[in-house]
Design a protein around this motif. Structure first.
Motif, mmCIF file in Angstrom:
data_model
loop_
_atom_site.group_PDB
_atom_site.id
_atom_site.type_symbol
_atom_site.label_atom_id
_atom_site.label_comp_id
_atom_site.label_asym_id
_atom_site.label_seq_id
_atom_site.Cartn_x
_atom_site.Cartn_y
_atom_site.Cartn_z
ATOM 1 N N GLU A 63 4.467 7.599 -10.236
ATOM 2 C CA GLU A 63 3.873 7.320 -8.707
ATOM 3 C C GLU A 63 3.498 5.763 -8.867
ATOM 4 O O GLU A 63 2.657 5.548 -9.722
ATOM 5 C CB GLU A 63 2.965 8.367 -8.267
ATOM 6 N N GLU B 137 2.285 2.119 -6.634
ATOM 7 C CA GLU B 137 1.835 1.611 -5.160
ATOM 8 C C GLU B 137 2.600 0.172 -5.049
ATOM 9 O O GLU B 137 2.189 -0.569 -6.147
ATOM 10 C CB GLU B 137 0.360 1.843 -5.057
ATOM 11 N N LYS C 27 1.995 -3.542 -4.224
ATOM 12 C CA LYS C 27 0.961 -4.545 -4.201
ATOM 13 C C LYS C 27 1.409 -5.825 -3.696
ATOM 14 O O LYS C 27 0.525 -6.681 -3.060
ATOM 15 C CB LYS C 27 0.209 -4.734 -5.559
ATOM 16 N N THR D 24 -0.349 4.299 -10.367
ATOM 17 C CA THR D 24 -1.558 4.831 -10.011
ATOM 18 C C THR D 24 -2.131 5.709 -10.862
ATOM 19 O O THR D 24 -3.395 5.748 -10.831
ATOM 20 C CB THR D 24 -1.073 5.828 -8.846
ATOM 21 N N GLY E 244 0.745 -1.076 -0.129
ATOM 22 C CA GLY E 244 -0.067 -0.188 -0.207
ATOM 23 C C GLY E 244 0.976 1.343 -0.006
ATOM 24 O O GLY E 244 0.436 2.472 0.015
ATOM 25 N N GLU E 245 2.110 1.197 0.223
ATOM 26 C CA GLU E 245 2.893 2.345 0.228
ATOM 27 C C GLU E 245 3.031 2.891 -1.143
ATOM 28 O O GLU E 245 3.140 2.155 -2.280
ATOM 29 C CB GLU E 245 4.365 1.887 0.697
ATOM 30 N N LYS E 246 3.392 4.270 -1.119
ATOM 31 C CA LYS E 246 3.369 4.921 -2.485
ATOM 32 C C LYS E 246 5.162 5.051 -2.713
ATOM 33 O O LYS E 246 5.945 5.366 -1.686
ATOM 34 C CB LYS E 246 2.757 6.409 -2.554
#
Length: 56
Positions: free
Chosen positions: A20, A22, A24, A35, A5-7
């Motif tokens: 950018e 994410e 998973k 994203t 969940g981290e960007k």
């Protein structure tokens, strides 16, 4: 260390124009999803460490 969940922001933009991603999935390879266009890629951690500029 990466978490789900981290960007993550890469040095180069993706073909869609955004940089950018994410996180998973974490394992031997790390699965990232753009994203903007939702494209999925998998990279080894060592390679990903070289390509990122910052994490949120």
């Amino acid at each position: 260390m990466y978490s789900i969940g981290e960007k993550i922001y890469t040095k180069k933009n993706h073909a869609c124009g955004k940089n950018e991603w994410e996180v998973k999935r974490i394992g031997a390879d790390i699965k990232l999803v753009c994203t903007n266009c939702q494209r999925e890629i998998m990279l080894p951690k060592r390679e990903l460490d070289k390509k990122i500029i910052k994490k949120d």
